[in-house]
Scaffold this motif. Structure first.
Motif, PDB file in Angstrom:
ATOM      1  N   GLN A 208     -27.943 -14.294 -50.615  1.00  0.00           N
ATOM      2  CA  GLN A 208     -27.104 -15.475 -50.433  1.00  0.00           C
ATOM      3  C   GLN A 208     -27.367 -16.424 -51.596  1.00  0.00           C
ATOM      4  O   GLN A 208     -28.510 -16.632 -51.994  1.00  0.00           O
ATOM      5  CB  GLN A 208     -27.460 -16.147 -49.102  1.00  0.00           C
ATOM      6  CG  GLN A 208     -26.623 -17.350 -48.723  1.00  0.00           C
ATOM      7  CD  GLN A 208     -27.093 -17.973 -47.410  1.00  0.00           C
ATOM      8  OE1 GLN A 208     -28.076 -18.716 -47.384  1.00  0.00           O
ATOM      9  NE2 GLN A 208     -26.408 -17.660 -46.312  1.00  0.00           N
ATOM     10  N   THR A 209     -26.310 -16.981 -52.140  1.00  0.00           N
ATOM     11  CA  THR A 209     -26.482 -17.959 -53.216  1.00  0.00           C
ATOM     12  C   THR A 209     -25.540 -19.128 -52.988  1.00  0.00           C
ATOM     13  O   THR A 209     -24.501 -18.988 -52.328  1.00  0.00           O
ATOM     14  CB  THR A 209     -26.218 -17.317 -54.594  1.00  0.00           C
ATOM     15  OG1 THR A 209     -26.618 -18.205 -55.625  1.00  0.00           O
ATOM     16  CG2 THR A 209     -24.753 -16.973 -54.770  1.00  0.00           C
ATOM     17  N   MET A 210     -25.927 -20.285 -53.515  1.00  0.00           N
ATOM     18  CA  MET A 210     -25.114 -21.483 -53.340  1.00  0.00           C
ATOM     19  C   MET A 210     -25.053 -22.263 -54.650  1.00  0.00           C
ATOM     20  O   MET A 210     -26.057 -22.402 -55.344  1.00  0.00           O
ATOM     21  CB  MET A 210     -25.675 -22.372 -52.227  1.00  0.00           C
ATOM     22  CG  MET A 210     -24.795 -23.589 -51.931  1.00  0.00           C
ATOM     23  SD  MET A 210     -25.486 -24.680 -50.680  1.00  0.00           S
ATOM     24  CE  MET A 210     -25.518 -23.593 -49.258  1.00  0.00           C
ATOM     25  N   VAL A 211     -23.875 -22.758 -54.966  1.00  0.00           N
ATOM     26  CA  VAL A 211     -23.672 -23.639 -56.109  1.00  0.00           C
ATOM     27  C   VAL A 211     -23.069 -24.933 -55.593  1.00  0.00           C
ATOM     28  O   VAL A 211     -22.081 -24.907 -54.842  1.00  0.00           O
ATOM     29  CB  VAL A 211     -22.749 -23.003 -57.171  1.00  0.00           C
ATOM     30  CG1 VAL A 211     -22.489 -23.982 -58.312  1.00  0.00           C
ATOM     31  CG2 VAL A 211     -23.349 -21.712 -57.703  1.00  0.00           C
ATOM     32  N   ASN A 212     -23.654 -26.066 -55.974  1.00  0.00           N
ATOM     33  CA  ASN A 212     -23.158 -27.371 -55.567  1.00  0.00           C
ATOM     34  C   ASN A 212     -22.302 -27.968 -56.683  1.00  0.00           C
ATOM     35  O   ASN A 212     -22.706 -27.970 -57.847  1.00  0.00           O
ATOM     36  CB  ASN A 212     -24.310 -28.319 -55.252  1.00  0.00           C
ATOM     37  CG  ASN A 212     -25.057 -27.913 -54.003  1.00  0.00           C
ATOM     38  OD1 ASN A 212     -24.455 -27.456 -53.033  1.00  0.00           O
ATOM     39  ND2 ASN A 212     -26.371 -28.075 -54.003  1.00  0.00           N
ATOM     40  N   VAL A 213     -21.143 -28.480 -56.319  1.00  0.00           N
ATOM     41  CA  VAL A 213     -20.235 -29.118 -57.267  1.00  0.00           C
ATOM     42  C   VAL A 213     -20.186 -30.612 -56.952  1.00  0.00           C
ATOM     43  O   VAL A 213     -19.878 -31.006 -55.819  1.00  0.00           O
ATOM     44  CB  VAL A 213     -18.816 -28.528 -57.164  1.00  0.00           C
ATOM     45  CG1 VAL A 213     -17.886 -29.213 -58.163  1.00  0.00           C
ATOM     46  CG2 VAL A 213     -18.842 -27.019 -57.382  1.00  0.00           C
ATOM     47  N   LEU A 214     -20.502 -31.442 -57.946  1.00  0.00           N
ATOM     48  CA  LEU A 214     -20.402 -32.889 -57.766  1.00  0.00           C
ATOM     49  C   LEU A 214     -18.943 -33.242 -57.520  1.00  0.00           C
ATOM     50  O   LEU A 214     -18.058 -32.852 -58.295  1.00  0.00           O
ATOM     51  CB  LEU A 214     -20.934 -33.611 -59.008  1.00  0.00           C
ATOM     52  CG  LEU A 214     -21.178 -35.112 -58.875  1.00  0.00           C
ATOM     53  CD1 LEU A 214     -22.275 -35.377 -57.841  1.00  0.00           C
ATOM     54  CD2 LEU A 214     -21.563 -35.701 -60.230  1.00  0.00           C
ATOM     55  N   ALA A 215     -18.677 -33.971 -56.431  1.00  0.00           N
ATOM     56  CA  ALA A 215     -17.290 -34.162 -56.014  1.00  0.00           C
ATOM     57  C   ALA A 215     -17.024 -35.593 -55.556  1.00  0.00           C
ATOM     58  O   ALA A 215     -17.860 -36.214 -54.888  1.00  0.00           O
ATOM     59  CB  ALA A 215     -16.946 -33.192 -54.878  1.00  0.00           C
ATOM     60  N   THR A 216     -15.846 -36.086 -55.901  1.00  0.00           N
ATOM     61  CA  THR A 216     -15.369 -37.372 -55.406  1.00  0.00           C
ATOM     62  C   THR A 216     -14.741 -37.168 -54.031  1.00  0.00           C
ATOM     63  O   THR A 216     -14.445 -36.033 -53.634  1.00  0.00           O
ATOM     64  CB  THR A 216     -14.313 -37.952 -56.353  1.00  0.00           C
ATOM     65  OG1 THR A 216     -13.183 -37.052 -56.369  1.00  0.00           O
ATOM     66  CG2 THR A 216     -14.869 -38.097 -57.765  1.00  0.00           C
TER      67      THR A 216
ATOM     68  N   ILE B 126     -19.398 -30.569 -53.084  1.00  0.00           N
ATOM     69  CA  ILE B 126     -18.728 -29.437 -52.439  1.00  0.00           C
ATOM     70  C   ILE B 126     -19.647 -28.240 -52.629  1.00  0.00           C
ATOM     71  O   ILE B 126     -20.030 -27.917 -53.763  1.00  0.00           O
ATOM     72  CB  ILE B 126     -17.350 -29.159 -53.054  1.00  0.00           C
ATOM     73  CG1 ILE B 126     -16.404 -30.336 -52.800  1.00  0.00           C
ATOM     74  CG2 ILE B 126     -16.754 -27.879 -52.461  1.00  0.00           C
ATOM     75  CD1 ILE B 126     -15.054 -30.198 -53.498  1.00  0.00           C
ATOM     76  N   ARG B 127     -20.033 -27.587 -51.550  1.00  0.00           N
ATOM     77  CA  ARG B 127     -20.973 -26.474 -51.611  1.00  0.00           C
ATOM     78  C   ARG B 127     -20.205 -25.148 -51.586  1.00  0.00           C
ATOM     79  O   ARG B 127     -19.361 -24.935 -50.720  1.00  0.00           O
ATOM     80  CB  ARG B 127     -21.956 -26.537 -50.439  1.00  0.00           C
ATOM     81  CG  ARG B 127     -22.692 -27.869 -50.327  1.00  0.00           C
ATOM     82  CD  ARG B 127     -23.810 -27.783 -49.295  1.00  0.00           C
ATOM     83  NE  ARG B 127     -24.353 -29.092 -48.962  1.00  0.00           N
ATOM     84  CZ  ARG B 127     -25.239 -29.746 -49.699  1.00  0.00           C
ATOM     85  NH1 ARG B 127     -25.665 -29.215 -50.829  1.00  0.00           N
ATOM     86  NH2 ARG B 127     -25.696 -30.929 -49.333  1.00  0.00           N
ATOM     87  N   VAL B 128     -20.532 -24.290 -52.533  1.00  0.00           N
ATOM     88  CA  VAL B 128     -19.932 -22.962 -52.599  1.00  0.00           C
ATOM     89  C   VAL B 128     -21.025 -21.950 -52.268  1.00  0.00           C
ATOM     90  O   VAL B 128     -21.976 -21.773 -53.032  1.00  0.00           O
ATOM     91  CB  VAL B 128     -19.355 -22.675 -53.999  1.00  0.00           C
ATOM     92  CG1 VAL B 128     -18.731 -21.275 -54.025  1.00  0.00           C
ATOM     93  CG2 VAL B 128     -18.328 -23.736 -54.385  1.00  0.00           C
ATOM     94  N   MET B 129     -20.911 -21.307 -51.120  1.00  0.00           N
ATOM     95  CA  MET B 129     -21.904 -20.329 -50.683  1.00  0.00           C
ATOM     96  C   MET B 129     -21.258 -18.952 -50.632  1.00  0.00           C
ATOM     97  O   MET B 129     -20.162 -18.794 -50.086  1.00  0.00           O
ATOM     98  CB  MET B 129     -22.455 -20.705 -49.308  1.00  0.00           C
ATOM     99  CG  MET B 129     -23.645 -19.859 -48.852  1.00  0.00           C
ATOM    100  SD  MET B 129     -23.148 -18.353 -48.007  1.00  0.00           S
ATOM    101  CE  MET B 129     -22.633 -18.997 -46.417  1.00  0.00           C
ATOM    102  N   VAL B 130     -21.944 -17.978 -51.219  1.00  0.00           N
ATOM    103  CA  VAL B 130     -21.445 -16.598 -51.231  1.00  0.00           C
ATOM    104  C   VAL B 130     -22.564 -15.672 -50.779  1.00  0.00           C
ATOM    105  O   VAL B 130     -23.714 -15.820 -51.209  1.00  0.00           O
ATOM    106  CB  VAL B 130     -20.946 -16.176 -52.628  1.00  0.00           C
ATOM    107  CG1 VAL B 130     -20.338 -14.770 -52.569  1.00  0.00           C
ATOM    108  CG2 VAL B 130     -19.922 -17.168 -53.165  1.00  0.00           C
ATOM    109  N   GLU B 131     -22.221 -14.720 -49.919  1.00  0.00           N
ATOM    110  CA  GLU B 131     -23.156 -13.702 -49.458  1.00  0.00           C
ATOM    111  C   GLU B 131     -22.588 -12.325 -49.746  1.00  0.00           C
ATOM    112  O   GLU B 131     -21.368 -12.132 -49.721  1.00  0.00           O
ATOM    113  CB  GLU B 131     -23.399 -13.817 -47.950  1.00  0.00           C
ATOM    114  CG  GLU B 131     -24.174 -15.038 -47.530  1.00  0.00           C
ATOM    115  CD  GLU B 131     -24.277 -15.137 -46.019  1.00  0.00           C
ATOM    116  OE1 GLU B 131     -25.292 -15.639 -45.550  1.00  0.00           O
ATOM    117  OE2 GLU B 131     -23.333 -14.714 -45.319  1.00  0.00           O
ATOM    118  N   GLY B 132     -23.469 -11.382 -49.988  1.00  0.00           N
ATOM    119  CA  GLY B 132     -23.020 -10.016 -50.199  1.00  0.00           C
ATOM    120  C   GLY B 132     -24.210  -9.118 -50.455  1.00  0.00           C
ATOM    121  O   GLY B 132     -25.364  -9.552 -50.414  1.00  0.00           O
ATOM    122  N   GLU B 133     -23.936  -7.863 -50.749  1.00  0.00           N
ATOM    123  CA  GLU B 133     -25.007  -6.877 -50.914  1.00  0.00           C
ATOM    124  C   GLU B 133     -25.622  -6.898 -52.308  1.00  0.00           C
ATOM    125  O   GLU B 133     -26.785  -6.541 -52.481  1.00  0.00           O
ATOM    126  CB  GLU B 133     -24.465  -5.485 -50.586  1.00  0.00           C
ATOM    127  CG  GLU B 133     -24.072  -5.329 -49.131  1.00  0.00           C
ATOM    128  CD  GLU B 133     -23.470  -3.979 -48.824  1.00  0.00           C
ATOM    129  OE1 GLU B 133     -23.868  -3.381 -47.807  1.00  0.00           O
ATOM    130  OE2 GLU B 133     -22.613  -3.520 -49.598  1.00  0.00           O
TER     131      GLU B 133
END
Length: 275
Positions: A198-206, A247-254
């Protein structure tokens, strides 16, 4: 049992030594010297490294760690490997069902729980109810539907038969009790649930970006493209934070390389196209 207990230099510092001693554990209490400034500082459930090293060096059965206000609990097994809230839910759900105490055979989790948790639940005949992030939403579902167990990956676990809030020390006691009753090491108990990368990238957002991201064709196209790439063996979750300008972008996979690429690409699409 010989265990280590990390109090995060927080509220559990006042109670943990007496609590675990009365229950018969040989507990080494760590980080129980709060000075008003050192709460959660390189310790507790947000920093398991010290606890992990201590458990390995002293050949203990495992360790538990609280956060500053002790409503969360995470653990490390006898090998020093971390045990997160999803794995704890799997352990507790199995134990409670065997004792006939898991109402509706259902475990309440949030959208941020690992895909491996939902795979575990499906393969083992558990029902799940998925809520928004936040233990308040977990509790709302439990109260509304009469469920007895729920929690978050972060270690907020609610045992509704005992109380209506997460309590890290209660969770620790329940975990050690399962270990004692089953005679199984924590590494074996946690491995009944296989975690997906699992990984997450945070985007600074208004505020406007939070409101409009899901109307952006470029973002939706990026999500759809990577959902196709994952091919049903992963998932993508884009979620505006309710408490931070993110805004959090979370992706899971193998495959870790694939999910990292997907998370960054979707985050870049948000940065470049959403105003």
């Amino acid at each position: 049992m010989r265990i280590a207990v990390d109090c995060a230099n927080g509220s559990a510092s006042a109670t943990a030594a007496e609590l675990f001693a009365q229950l018969g554990a040989e507990a080494v209490i760590l980080c129980d010297r709060p000075d008003g400034l050192n709460i959660n500082e390189d310790c507790g459930s947000t920093h398991l490294e010290r606890l992990s090293q201590f458990v390995k060096e002293h050949s203990l059965a495992g360790g538990v760690a609280f956060d500053g206000d002790a409503d969360r609990c995470l653990a490390v097994d006898e090998n020093g490997d971390p045990v997160d809230g999803d794995q704890l839910l799997a352990i507790f759900g199995t134990a409670l069902r065997e004792e006939g105490r898991l109402k509706g055979d259902c475990i309440v989790a949030t959208v941020m729980s690992n895909l491996g948790f939902f795979t575990f639940a499906r393969e083992n005949g558990f029902a799940t109810d998925t809520t928004r992030v936040g233990d308040r939403y977990v509790l709302e579902s439990m109260v509304k539907n009469g469920y007895s167990l729920g929690g978050e990956q972060s270690g907020h676990i609610i045992f509704l038969e005992y109380m209506t809030t997460g309590d890290g020390q209660l969770s620790a006691i329940q975990l050690l009790s399962v270990m004692k009753k089953t005679g199984k090491p924590l590494s074996e108990l946690k491995n009944q649930m296989k975690k997906f990368p699992q990984t997450m990238v945070n985007v600074l957002a208004t505020p406007s970006m939070k409101a409009e991201w899901d109307n952006c064709e470029a973002v939706l196209a990026a999500i759809a493209g990577y959902e196709h790439t994952l091919g049903g063996r992963g998932r993508i979750l884009v979620r505006p934070s309710g408490t931070e300008p993110l805004i959090r972008v979370m992706v899971e996979g193998e495959e870790l390389s694939v999910i990292r690429e997907a998370a960054q690409a979707i985050a870049n699409a948000i940065k470049e196209n959403v105003k």
